[in-house]
Scaffold this motif. Structure first.
Motif, PDB file in Angstrom:
ATOM      1  N   PRO A  29       5.707   9.714  -1.514  1.00 58.32           N
ATOM      2  CA  PRO A  29       5.094   8.292  -1.580  1.00 58.32           C
ATOM      3  C   PRO A  29       6.008   7.207  -1.294  1.00 58.32           C
ATOM      4  O   PRO A  29       7.051   6.784  -2.056  1.00 58.32           O
ATOM      5  N   LYS A  43       0.758  -1.230  -0.161  1.00 61.08           N
ATOM      6  CA  LYS A  43      -0.240  -0.055  -0.008  1.00 61.08           C
ATOM      7  C   LYS A  43       0.831   1.079   0.064  1.00 61.08           C
ATOM      8  O   LYS A  43       1.936   1.226   0.763  1.00 61.08           O
ATOM      9  N   GLU A  44       0.498   2.257  -0.680  1.00 57.81           N
ATOM     10  CA  GLU A  44       1.249   3.415  -0.893  1.00 57.81           C
ATOM     11  C   GLU A  44       0.923   4.434   0.211  1.00 57.81           C
ATOM     12  O   GLU A  44      -0.270   4.705   0.469  1.00 57.81           O
ATOM     13  N   THR A  45       1.743   5.050   0.830  1.00 58.09           N
ATOM     14  CA  THR A  45       1.622   5.973   1.661  1.00 58.09           C
ATOM     15  C   THR A  45       2.645   6.894   1.672  1.00 58.09           C
ATOM     16  O   THR A  45       3.566   6.871   1.121  1.00 58.09           O
ATOM     17  N   THR A  60       9.901  -1.109   3.091  1.00 60.22           N
ATOM     18  CA  THR A  60       9.837   0.233   2.537  1.00 60.22           C
ATOM     19  C   THR A  60      11.302   0.547   1.859  1.00 60.22           C
ATOM     20  O   THR A  60      11.090   1.016   0.613  1.00 60.22           O
TER      21      THR A  60
END
Length: 1418
Positions: free
Chosen positions: A634, A626-628, A720
């Protein structure tokens, strides 16, 4: 139980072959997982099960036996296990000595505690074991109500985890609740109550009766004055508000200013409930008024919506709706449309909604509308249980209902109803159970442990939680706590897996009837999926149970459905018509003997896929990452934690080990051994498709396990950071990729992730080597030894490029080239060469390329093909030649023309047309213009129809289906079928019951069936009952890659296409295609769709026997649907009379339905109709007696053979009497038989009654006398309801005499017979006359029993009852009755005065008292 529709048919191409075969098998196995996931998500919603229409009135259920199904063995459907009883803490006992005003008990399920108040003190303890007793004694007035709520965020310090709200007559107190940081051995921490209240506000005269909190910390209170209050608290005082104050939500401001306007009578609020998922609050008053409050979409406000005064249903007895006892909100995770369940004092559940069904789900509450009435057990016509009464506590939670009924003062009866057993039933079906609980239930709560991670149980696409059957492998059993004065009763609801485990332990193996019935009731596939949980459990304390579960899997799940019998044209004898199973090829047609196109898989095979789908359900369709935003940039984060991924990996690993462990020996999983060449294919429906499918499953398990373990490692090493170093294209691909994509097609992405992980530790040789070794252990398929060598070569090249020492640089490049030459088949020559060239190692580029070229063609075939001028008969050369043209700008037509010139024998005109059709199909699939796409498909179909005898129908149909041209599939198949059988021999062969000597008809029939099977395969693919079959390996009909398999369609599109195909078949005049479609609908249990078809061929199909039983179970429904009720009744009679193992209760149901059909018949005035109606009614009465005999035999413990005899057919009354009732001494059945036969011989009836009375007393001979006579009284009352209207079968005088004789012998109370007969509705005056007649008969039996005046004692009691209840006697009858009784008493006193019996004096005194009362009886 529900029917499993996932018995699929597949064909696999090269599941054991090279990389393409593995990927193809992975894709097919993945699609099977998709289908099982879709099936698990396709359970009917609660709204559907209640059959609520958007505009219709409220529906009713509970009247049918299918609403509360029963099984032959009650243990096979039990859902509740009484676990244990925990007494109240011993420290509390002495506190009760000082109680003066009030005592209450309740539960705090949020913290696993129970509480007790004694006057002004409160005690809290752990109900599971009675420990950790905490108390608060700081109040000076009696506690009226108690509530535990979560605090608002930011108001109190973090160590205050809950608020304990206590109310008295004068104040409301908030206490802080905290827990110690250290836990005991069981993981439980101690509870502490803060000694000083956090807030205290006055009640202002309001008596608070109930307290309820919301998840965001709001506290609502129901008061005796009928008002809803809220305790509003905050961290600091405001300009217009205090830190803590009481707010009334029920009365307006003007009510305070002008109190005389609020003069309505008080209606105390007894219950307040909050639906936190919708932010709706409900209150229930003492008089049954339900009030709805809207807390707004964010739960911050409070707005009164509606008052609902409870009204009665017009279709059900009003007495069943009195006294509303409980409100139970339904969360959105259970139903988005139904919001509230209301339970009445008789156990009736009422389902409500607060908004219109036709609007969106974002509406706010505006009404309270009744949608459904669910009656409790006991209302069905054949119900074997009594109904609940006097319900005072109730609970409903996620499909489970609990009723506490206080039917006696000593104990409560707890009724439980659960739909967990029947999640796929089209209507609401529930198993039910009753248990006795000592004392009165004070409180009850659902305390089911929550799943440790909510991400492991995601909602379905509809937003609801899946059934327990889907999540039982990870969900704890449902638990219920009942609190009474004797302690806490912890009840556990058995999951299906718990039921199976218990059955295996009780029966000591898998061969018992109980286990067999479990597999039959749940369907074999679902039961096998349940057994797999036990068989793969690593923490099982008893390994024997796991072995039994494995044995059950192979015993009940390994055998596939009956396979088609294939005959050569020379031996057609015994062939049966199975249009969904025929797979015999046409003469001369190539056939793959290893894997034929059609096979029916075993339940065990389907269960393995189903269980894997349930394990992977949390991640299968979820994004991998999921991108945050982190610091405005991002980044990608893993969607699941390392712990969650590790949990799933463990489950997949256990299933993979089970598959590996059970692949050898004589078990049905033997074919998993890919090297086994002695496969007994008859164990697999006649082909190797199941073996291939299991191999595909093993590949999928291995791939999924490696991906899960890889993701676990990546999450551990900072996911990440690793993904941040990926190339932009790979990173974007990963962002949109689901776990399914990563497993099935994401091998390169996984390898990129591995390389990124290794790059993170570039330069740290120790760490890189350790991680590389770890990756080789956990995912050898994704990170092969070749990948490790390639990674090492890359590392060496990078180091060499950075090295300034020329000799070391060249040495490094040579070492890297040497490593790459070892793995030439796996090297990306272009990529490695680019890196070498960028470092100036051009010698290495040449060396590597030449070496890899030699490895890829070790036999030198390319040179041979080149030197021989590329001959046309060199197949490999031909493939290379055509592949060179693929992708070129040359026209496919030009190539085709060239091939026609150089090899006309190999490439015929039909091949040219077929190639052109393929080209048109490919172009149409790539076209985005809908009209042009459809035109292209039609053109291709027209070309194929021109060469019908030469078309590979299966292959062309697959390509058409992949483009959505399902109309073309049907058109082509029907056309080719007609071309293959122009004379219609197949239809003649079929209508003549497929004679063995008709060889031409047989050939034509099988030829047509091949075409129809293609249509059925596409239907299976669309509706989820199978997958698209693959063709046997053949030379492609045109240059280019093979046609990719069709992607999975959305369910709505698939349904639309399936209906389109069926409508085209129904609209055709090809009768055999109709028959094939009808048989497919029957085999896939789509009978409703079948009966909805309007066709002249349908009745013929349903009535055709062909050596088998006609489809009478569908035929009567067909007649009923077409309003031919007389034929429907006759068909139902045939079903009822058929010889076989049909249970008697089913036969009775058939007869009942037949009578209903006759009542709807328009010819009900004809004499034949009247005779038939009379015949049916007589049949039904006899069948009811037969059902009564069956129940009695089962109660007597009759053998299975005897039970089978009773179930074998409808028996005559004579047979029932002579073969069963007489030998087994079934006196009650004898009475029913003679009553049904109209045989009223007095001596026989009296003899039956005498033996019936003796048998009833004999059954309870070990019980106390009072219990024995109570049992006999109940039996007499039950029989009186049936026979009292006809004195021939209810000889009252004889019954009284026999009962009084037993009363003397048992020396029991003399009034019990009279009481029992009064309960039968017999008047006292009639009883006096009968007893007087018995007394005057002078029977010597009373002298023999040494109680000559026993009847006079009963008469004295009867006369006393008459006088004491003179209001029941009509005035005109009083005088005559008085005179008659006075005469009787005078006679009795005369007889007693002359007697020397010891009892005469007592009875004489009693009679004189009666005489005096009679004198005043006017």
């Amino acid at each position: 139980m529900q029917q499993n529709t996932l018995s699929t048919t597949l064909s696999f191409g090269g599941g054991e072959g090279g990389g393409d075969g593995v990927l193809q098998d992975l894709e097919i196995a993945g699609r099977l997982v998709d289908k099982h996931l879709n099936y698990d998500s396709s359970f009917p919603s609660l709204l559907d099960m209640l059959r609520v229409s958007p505009q219709g009135s409220a529906t009713v259920s509970g009247l049918s036996e299918s609403d509360y199904p029963n099984s032959g063995d009650p243990r096979s459907i039990r859902h509740l296990s009484f676990t244990r009883k925990v007494p109240l803490p011993s420290e509390l006992m002495h506190h009760f000595q000082h109680m003066q005003c009030n005592c209450m008990m309740g539960l705090f399920p949020e913290i696993n505690r129970a509480w007790l108040t004694i006057d002004s003190d409160i005690y809290v303890w752990v109900y599971e074991d009675g420990r950790d007793l905490a108390y608060f004694d700081g109040l000076h007035e009696t506690i009226l109500s108690v509530g535990l709520v979560k605090p608002k965020a930011g108001v109190f310090k973090k160590y205050i985890e809950y608020l304990l709200c206590l109310t008295t007559t004068s104040e409301i107190v908030l206490l802080g609740v905290s827990f110690s940081q250290t836990a005991d051995e069981e993981g439980n921490s101690g509870m502490h109550l803060l000694p000083e209240p956090l807030f205290s506000v006055p009640t202002d005269g309001s008596y608070i009766l109930t307290i309820k909190g919301t998840n965001d910390g709001r506290i609502f209170m129901g008061a005796k004055d009928g008002c809803l209050y809220e305790l509003v608290y905050q961290a600091e005082d405001g300009w217009f508000s205090r830190k803590c104050q009481k707010v009334n939500h029920s009365r307006s401001t003007i009510s305070y200013l002008l109190p005389f306007l609020a003069f309505s009578e008080d209606d105390p609020i007894n219950q307040v409930e909050v639906d936190d998922s919708r932010h709706i609050l409900y209150t229930l008053s003492e008089k049954g008024t339900i009030t709805v409050y809207d807390l707004d979409a964010d739960g911050k406000n409070s707005l009164y919506v509606i008052d609902f005064y409870f009204v009665y249903s017009l279709t059900v007895d009003k007495s069943n709706f009195k006294n509303v006892v409980s409100l139970c909100p339904i969360s959105t995770s259970e139903s988005p449309h139904i919001h509230l369940v209301v339970v009445t004092g008789t156990g009736v559940r009422l389902y409500y909604t607060t908004m219109p069904l036709v609007g969106g789900l974002t509406q706010r509450p505006s009404q309270l509308t009744l949608l459904h009435v669910r009656l409790p057990p006991g209302f069905a016509a054949n119900a074997t249980v009594y109904r609940p009464t006097k319900v005072h506590k109730a609970l409903y939670s996620h499909g489970t209902g609990v009723l506490c009924s206080n039917e006696s003062n000593e104990a409560d009866t707890v009724w439980t109803m659960s739909s967990d057993q029947y999640p796929y039933h089209p209507t609401l079906a529930e198993s039910q159970s009753t248990h006795a609980v000592d004392g009165f239930v004070w409180a009850l709560a659902d305390v089911t442990p929550q799943l440790w991670c909510s991400a492991l149980n995601p909602t379905t696409p509809q937003g609801t939680k899946p059934p327990l059957l889907v999540t039982q492998h990870q969900q704890s059993p449902r638990q219920l706590v009942l609190l009474s004065a004797t302690g806490a009763h912890v009840l556990t609801f058995l999951r299906p897996v718990d039921q199976l485990r218990q059955m295996l332990e009780e029966s000591g193996g898998a061969e018992s009837n109980m286990v067999k019935e479990f597999f039959s009731a749940m369907t074999p596939t679902q039961a096998c999926a349940t057994a797999l949980i036990i068989a793969t459990d690593p923490h099982r304390p008893n390994a024997q149970v796991a072995e039994w579960a494995t044995r059950a899997l192979f015993l009940y799940g390994a055998n596939p459905p009956p396979a088609p019998v294939t005959f050569t044209p020379q031996t057609p004898a015994g062939y049966n018509f199975h249009p969904t199973q025929v797979s015999t090829p046409m003469p001369g047609q190539a056939t793959n003997t290893a894997i034929v196109q059609d096979a029916q898989f075993s339940p065990l095979h389907n269960a393995l896929y189903l269980y894997l789908a349930r394990i992977l359900r949390p991640v299968w369709a979820s994004p991998v990452a999921k991108e945050t935003l982190v610091e405005g940039k991002p980044v990608l984060m893993s969607s699941m934690s390392a712990e969650e991924l590790g949990f799933l990996a463990e489950r997949v690993d256990l299933l993979a080990k089970f598959l590996l462990t059970n692949q050898g020996g004589t078990t049905p999983l033997q074919p998993l051994n890919a090297s086994n060449t002695t496969l007994n294919i008859t164990r697999y429906g006649g082909d190797g498709s199941e073996r291939a499918s299991l191999l595909a499953l093993r590949s999928l398990l291995s791939q999924a396990l490696e991906v899960l373990k890889l993701m676990t490692v990546l999450s551990t090493h900072n996911f990440t950071t690793i993904t941040g170093s990926l190339q932009k294209e790979i990173r974007e691909q990963l962002r949109t990729m689901t776990f399914r994509d990563l497993v099935l097609t994401g091998r390169e992405v996984c390898r990129s992730l591995i390389m990124a992980l290794l790059d993170r530790y570039h330069g740290d040789n120790a760490s890189a080597d350790a991680i590389s070794e770890r990756l080789r252990d956990i995912c050898p398929g994704l990170y092969r030894i070749e990948d490790a060598k390639l990674a090492k070569a890359n590392e060496i090249i990078l180091a060499a490029k950075a090295n300034t020492n020329k000799a070391e640089k060249e040495k490094g490049f040579k070492e890297a080239v040497a490593l790459c030459k070892q793995i030439g088949h796996h090297v990306n020559v272009n990529g490695i060469s680019s890196q070498l060239a960028s470092g100036g190692a051009y010698e290495g580029v040449v060396d590597l390329c030449l070496s890899v070229a030699a490895q890829r063609d070790p036999a030198g075939l390319a040179l041979h093909y080149y030197k021989n001028n590329e001959p046309a008969d060199d197949h490999q050369g031909y493939m290379a030649f055509t592949s060179r043209y693929h992708g070129d700008n040359a026209s496919a037509d030009a190539i085709s023309e060239r091939l026609r010139d150089i090899c006309p024998g190999l490439y015929r005109i039909e091949d040219a047309k077929l190639a052109k059709a393929n080209e048109i199909i490919l172009a149409a699939k790539a076209n985005t213009n809908k009209a042009e796409k459809e035109k292209g498909f039609k053109e291709a179909v027209a070309l194929c129809k021109q060469i019908g005898h030469h078309v590979n129908v299966n292959g062309i149909s697959s390509q058409l289906a992949s483009g959505g041209a399902y109309e073309g599939v049907v058109d082509l198949c029907l056309s080719v079928a007609a071309q293959r059988d122009p004379a219609g021999l197949a239809l003649h062969y079929y209508k003549n019951n497929e004679p063995a000597d008709d060889h031409q008809g047989y050939m034509a029939f099988t030829s047509r069936m091949e075409c129809y099977r293609v249509i059925m395969d596409q239907l299976n693919q669309l509706v989820g009952a199978g997958v698209v079959p693959q063709t046997s390996p053949t030379v492609p009909s045109r240059p280019g890659p093979p046609t990719p398999p069709p992607s999975t369609l959305p369910s709505t599109d698939a349904t639309q296409y399936a209906n389109q195909m069926m409508n085209l078949i129904v609209g055709s005049n090809d009768e055999l295609s109709h028959v094939t479609l009808y048989q497919w609908l029957v085999d896939t249990n789509r009978t409703d769709r079948l009966l909805a078809i309007t066709s002249p061929y349908l009745e013929t199909f349903l009535t055709r026997s062909n050596g088998q039983s006609p489809l009478h179970h569908l035929l009567w429904r067909y007649y009923e649907r077409n309003r031919d009720y007389f034929k429907a009744a006759k068909t139902l009679l045939l079903l009822a009379e058929q010889i076989g193992d049909t249970p008697v209760n089913v036969r009775v149901e058939y007869l009942s339905r037949a009578l209903m059909c006759l009542s709807s018949c328009e010819m009900n005035t004809a004499s034949s109709y009247s005779d038939f109606m009379l015949h049916m009614e007589e049949k039904k009465e006899v069948a009811r007696v037969q059902l009564m005999v069956l129940d009695a035999l089962q109660g007597e413990g009759a053998s299975a053979d005897v039970i089978a005899q009773v179930n074998s057919s409808l028996l005559t009354l004579t047979t029932l009497y002579e073969k069963f009732a007489e030998p087994w001494a079934l006196w009650e059945c004898k009475l029913a038989i003679v009553h049904c036969a109209g045989h009223s011989e007095p001596q026989l009836v009296q003899s039956i009654w005498t033996n019936l009375i003796d048998r009833e007393l004999e059954r309870s001979r070990v019980e106390p006398v009072e219990t024995r006579v109570d049992s006999l009284s109940s039996k007499i009352k039950a029989l009186a309801r049936l026979y009292s209207a006809n004195p021939n079968y209810f000889p009252l005088e004889h019954i009284i005499k026999e009962c009084e004789i037993r009363s003397v012998r048992l020396r029991t109370n003399t009034s019990w017979v009279v009481t029992a007969l009064q309960g039968c509705g017999i008047q006292v005056s009639r009883l006096i006359n009968i007893y007087h007649k018995l007394y005057r008969s002078g029977d010597s039996v009373w002298e023999v029993e040494r109680s000559p005046y026993h009847l006079l004692g009963v008469l004295a009691h009867l006369i006393t009852m008459l006088v004491d209840n003179e209001a029941t006697v009509q005035p005109p009858q009083k005088r005559a009755l008085r005179e008659q009784c006075l005469d009787y008493v005078a006679e009795y006193l005369t007889d007693l005065g002359a007697s020397a019996d010891a009892s005469a004096g007592v009875i004489s005194a009693h009679l004189k008292t009666c005489q005096a009362k009679l004198e005043r009886f006017v």
